[in-house]
Write an enzyme that holds these catalytic residues in place. Structure first.
Site, PDB file in Angstrom:
ATOM      1  N   GLU A  94       0.837  -1.191   0.000  1.00 60.02           N
ATOM      2  CA  GLU A  94       0.000   0.000   0.000  1.00 60.02           C
ATOM      3  C   GLU A  94       0.876   1.247   0.000  1.00 60.02           C
ATOM      4  OE1 GLU A  94      -3.880  -1.861   2.265  1.00 60.02           O
ATOM      5  OE2 GLU A  94      -2.360  -0.955   3.515  1.00 60.02           O
ATOM      6  N   CYS A 107       3.588   8.560   0.847  1.00 66.50           N
ATOM      7  CA  CYS A 107       4.135   7.643   1.834  1.00 66.50           C
ATOM      8  C   CYS A 107       4.239   6.287   1.147  1.00 66.50           C
ATOM      9  CB  CYS A 107       3.198   7.606   3.035  1.00 66.50           C
ATOM     10  SG  CYS A 107       3.676   6.391   4.270  1.00 66.50           S
ATOM     11  N   CYS A 114       6.899  -6.821   6.630  1.00 67.98           N
ATOM     12  CA  CYS A 114       8.037  -6.175   7.289  1.00 67.98           C
ATOM     13  C   CYS A 114       8.883  -7.220   7.996  1.00 67.98           C
ATOM     14  CB  CYS A 114       7.562  -5.137   8.300  1.00 67.98           C
ATOM     15  SG  CYS A 114       8.921  -4.121   8.950  1.00 67.98           S
ATOM     16  N   CYS A 118       7.633  -4.818  15.457  1.00 70.66           N
ATOM     17  CA  CYS A 118       7.081  -3.843  16.400  1.00 70.66           C
ATOM     18  C   CYS A 118       5.655  -4.259  16.765  1.00 70.66           C
ATOM     19  CB  CYS A 118       7.066  -2.455  15.780  1.00 70.66           C
ATOM     20  SG  CYS A 118       8.688  -1.948  15.182  1.00 70.66           S
ATOM     21  N   CYS A 121       2.409  -2.292  15.466  1.00 71.15           N
ATOM     22  CA  CYS A 121       2.286  -1.985  14.042  1.00 71.15           C
ATOM     23  C   CYS A 121       1.599  -3.123  13.285  1.00 71.15           C
ATOM     24  CB  CYS A 121       3.672  -1.729  13.455  1.00 71.15           C
ATOM     25  SG  CYS A 121       3.624  -1.366  11.688  1.00 71.15           S
ATOM     26  N   GLU A 166      10.770  -2.044   6.339  1.00 69.81           N
ATOM     27  CA  GLU A 166      11.891  -1.318   6.931  1.00 69.81           C
ATOM     28  C   GLU A 166      12.865  -0.998   5.789  1.00 69.81           C
ATOM     29  OE1 GLU A 166      13.023   0.180   9.712  1.00 69.81           O
ATOM     30  OE2 GLU A 166      14.826   0.469   8.507  1.00 69.81           O
ATOM     31  N   SER A 197      12.506   6.717   6.883  1.00 66.84           N
ATOM     32  CA  SER A 197      12.238   6.446   8.299  1.00 66.84           C
ATOM     33  C   SER A 197      12.672   5.024   8.631  1.00 66.84           C
ATOM     34  CB  SER A 197      10.735   6.614   8.565  1.00 66.84           C
ATOM     35  OG  SER A 197      10.445   6.311   9.905  1.00 66.84           O
ATOM     36  N   SER A 220      12.359   5.888  14.311  1.00 67.90           N
ATOM     37  CA  SER A 220      11.200   5.574  15.147  1.00 67.90           C
ATOM     38  C   SER A 220      11.715   5.162  16.516  1.00 67.90           C
ATOM     39  CB  SER A 220      10.384   4.449  14.510  1.00 67.90           C
ATOM     40  OG  SER A 220      10.011   4.845  13.225  1.00 67.90           O
ATOM     41  N   LEU A 221      11.706   6.105  17.424  1.00 63.56           N
ATOM     42  CA  LEU A 221      12.353   5.865  18.714  1.00 63.56           C
ATOM     43  C   LEU A 221      11.376   5.240  19.722  1.00 63.56           C
ATOM     44  CD1 LEU A 221      15.102   6.286  20.065  1.00 63.56           C
ATOM     45  CD2 LEU A 221      14.298   8.527  20.829  1.00 63.56           C
ATOM     46  N   ASN A 296      -2.429   5.011  16.230  1.00 62.80           N
ATOM     47  CA  ASN A 296      -3.553   4.503  15.439  1.00 62.80           C
ATOM     48  C   ASN A 296      -3.827   3.080  15.888  1.00 62.80           C
ATOM     49  OD1 ASN A 296      -3.570   6.862  13.742  1.00 62.80           O
ATOM     50  ND2 ASN A 296      -1.622   6.076  12.995  1.00 62.80           N
ATOM     51  N   CYS A 339      -0.219   5.872   9.845  1.00 63.03           N
ATOM     52  CA  CYS A 339       1.004   5.160  10.247  1.00 63.03           C
ATOM     53  C   CYS A 339       0.667   3.853  10.944  1.00 63.03           C
ATOM     54  CB  CYS A 339       1.781   5.976  11.278  1.00 63.03           C
ATOM     55  SG  CYS A 339       2.748   7.281  10.608  1.00 63.03           S
TER      56      CYS A 339
HETATM   57  N1  SAH Z   1       9.991   0.670   9.379  1.00 60.51           N
HETATM   58  C1  SAH Z   1      10.091   2.085   9.300  1.00 60.51           C
HETATM   59  C2  SAH Z   1       9.029   2.771   8.460  1.00 60.51           C
HETATM   60  C3  SAH Z   1       7.613   2.285   8.553  1.00 60.51           C
HETATM   61  S1  SAH Z   1       6.667   2.669   9.980  1.00 60.51           S
HETATM   62  C4  SAH Z   1      10.111   2.667  10.696  1.00 60.51           C
HETATM   63  O1  SAH Z   1       9.922   1.935  11.653  1.00 60.51           O
HETATM   64  O2  SAH Z   1      10.354   3.865  10.848  1.00 60.51           O
HETATM   65  C5  SAH Z   1       6.334   4.382   9.915  1.00 60.51           C
HETATM   66  C6  SAH Z   1       6.088   4.999  11.289  1.00 60.51           C
HETATM   67  O3  SAH Z   1       4.817   4.598  11.829  1.00 60.51           O
HETATM   68  C7  SAH Z   1       7.117   4.598  12.314  1.00 60.51           C
HETATM   69  O4  SAH Z   1       7.504   5.722  13.045  1.00 60.51           O
HETATM   70  C8  SAH Z   1       6.341   3.622  13.193  1.00 60.51           C
HETATM   71  O5  SAH Z   1       6.899   3.487  14.448  1.00 60.51           O
HETATM   72  C9  SAH Z   1       4.980   4.249  13.194  1.00 60.51           C
HETATM   73  N2  SAH Z   1       3.895   3.379  13.591  1.00 60.51           N
HETATM   74  C10 SAH Z   1       3.808   2.045  13.426  1.00 60.51           C
HETATM   75  N3  SAH Z   1       2.631   1.586  13.913  1.00 60.51           N
HETATM   76  C11 SAH Z   1       1.954   2.667  14.375  1.00 60.51           C
HETATM   77  C12 SAH Z   1       0.667   2.848  14.960  1.00 60.51           C
HETATM   78  N4  SAH Z   1      -0.156   1.834  15.140  1.00 60.51           N
HETATM   79  N5  SAH Z   1       0.294   4.109  15.287  1.00 60.51           N
HETATM   80  C13 SAH Z   1       1.120   5.164  15.071  1.00 60.51           C
HETATM   81  N6  SAH Z   1       2.339   5.040  14.513  1.00 60.51           N
HETATM   82  C14 SAH Z   1       2.756   3.812  14.173  1.00 60.51           C
END
Ligand code: SAH
Length: 347
Positions: A94, A107, A114, A118, A121, A166, A197, A220-221, A296, A339
């Site tokens: 997507e 985006c 992935c 996480c 996610c 990623e 990112s 993404s910290l 989200n 996100c």
């Molecule tokens: N793998 C990469 C890029 C994809 S995720 C990364 O981790 O940065 C893009 C962003 O969405 C990241 O900052 C991730 O931590 C965030 N994200 C993932 N799941 C989410 C959620 N359910 N709500 C809000 N942000 C989320």
């Protein structure tokens, strides 16, 4: 048995020029075909109208163009558009167009599923099926550029690699796609308008710095405390924050480019003073800004957005230390385009 034909977009310009010379044609034909493939985004050899019929047939018998097909388009009430993108082998990723008054941001996805895990996610649940090819990443950008012109009357202005996957685990293909996006032979976009990112893979962050990239970097910290981070981003147990910090210092020394930290504040996870103090401390290592992203929800409620007071406490502490902090509201939530919500629900 018929040999599988090669994807012509995996062939470099130089190789294409050589191919034509070996076939008894002019090297310059390679440039023409290359232009069709990239800047004009041709999806078939038929489209290449200034190439002779015979040459097109010859290309057809040697190569394929593994282009994407935008299968379904969903439009959110807030103007966000989500494309379900079908790949040549039937898999789906997507990508999302996010409009504001002055710009449109694409985006894009870098992997099908992935490789990381996480737990907040939705994409992580799909696991990694394969890496996207450079052309497949590039095509997502082209498709969104077209939609931006059609629905918003201006070209695409920014790109974020925040879709599925990623990007630093698909390093070479991501880099090739970006090369074409910024090349005058592709889209000619400024690298300053591109942000990659990563969930934070120290070795690859250093590689980016060594490769002297000019695009921006987001990390993404979500927590600056190892134990918490390893709980919500289990892979990070192998990449302690000290290593991440070191790689970011290396990045900044080489590129002089500020880092953006993506950070969600969750109830009972990082909505406490210890977490705030740790983040403020982490932000002092390298010039940066913090994006507090709205959560989200993707599931049964294991993760919940923290209270507004908790978010405000972060803002107050960061600002008191002179760190720029922005709150990012979700876009396209009603169509699962925000996100972390990309999970091919419609596919
Ligand atoms: N793998 C990469 C890029 C994809 S995720 C990364 O981790 O940065 C893009 C962003 O969405 C990241 O900052 C991730 O931590 C965030 N994200 C993932 N799941 C989410 C959620 N359910 N709500 C809000 N942000 C989320």
């Amino acid at each position: 048995m018929q040999m599988e034909k090669k994807d012509i977009r995996a062939v470099s310009k130089e190789q294409l020029r050589e191919f034509f010379v070996t076939s008894g044609d002019k090297s310059f034909r390679g440039n023409q075909v290359y232009e069709w493939l990239w800047s004009k985004g041709a999806h078939s050899f038929e489209d290449m109208t200034n190439i002779s019929k015979e040459t097109r047939a010859m290309l057809e018998s040697n190569f394929v163009i593994n282009h994407i097909k935008v299968d379904t388009i969903q439009r959110s009430d807030d103007g966000t558009i989500k494309n379900a993108v079908r790949l040549h082998d039937g898999l789906v990723v997507e990508s999302v167009l996010i409009p504001t008054n002055t710009r449109t941001t694409a985006c894009v996805s870098s992997q099908v599923g992935c490789s990381l895990d996480c737990s907040f996610c939705a994409t992580a649940r799909l696991k990694r099926m394969r890496n996207l090819e450079p052309g497949e990443i590039y095509d997502q950008v082209l498709a969104i550029d077209k939609e931006s012109r059609l629905y918003h009357n201006h070209p695409l202005s920014n790109i974020v690699f925040m879709g599925m996957g990623e990007p630093l685990m698909n390093y070479n293909n991501m880099m090739k796609a970006i090369d074409m996006i910024i090349s005058p032979e592709g889209l000619g976009m400024s690298p300053k308008r591109i942000m990659v990112s990563t969930s934070g893979v120290p070795k690859m962050i250093k590689k980016l710095a060594d490769d002297d990239v000019k695009f921006k970097l987001a990390v993404s910290l979500h927590s600056a405390i190892d134990e918490i981070r390893a709980r919500i981003m289990p892979f990070s147990a192998n990449f302690p924050l000290a290593d991440l910090q070191e790689s970011l210092e290396y990045w900044y020394k080489k590129t002089k480019s500020k880092i953006s930290y993506e950070y969600v504040v969750w109830k009972d996870i990082n909505d406490n003073k210890e977490s705030i103090d740790a983040l403020v401390k982490f932000c002092k290592y390298v010039p940066c800004k913090v994006n507090l992203i709205e959560y989200n929800p993707i599931d049964d409620g294991e993760f919940q957005q923290a209270s507004e007071e908790a978010t405000n406490a972060y803002i107050k502490a960061l600002e008191a230390s002179g760190i720029v902090v922005k709150v990012r509201r979700s876009r396209g939530k009603d169509i699962d385009a925000a996100c972390g919500q990309l999970a091919n629900k419609e596919a």
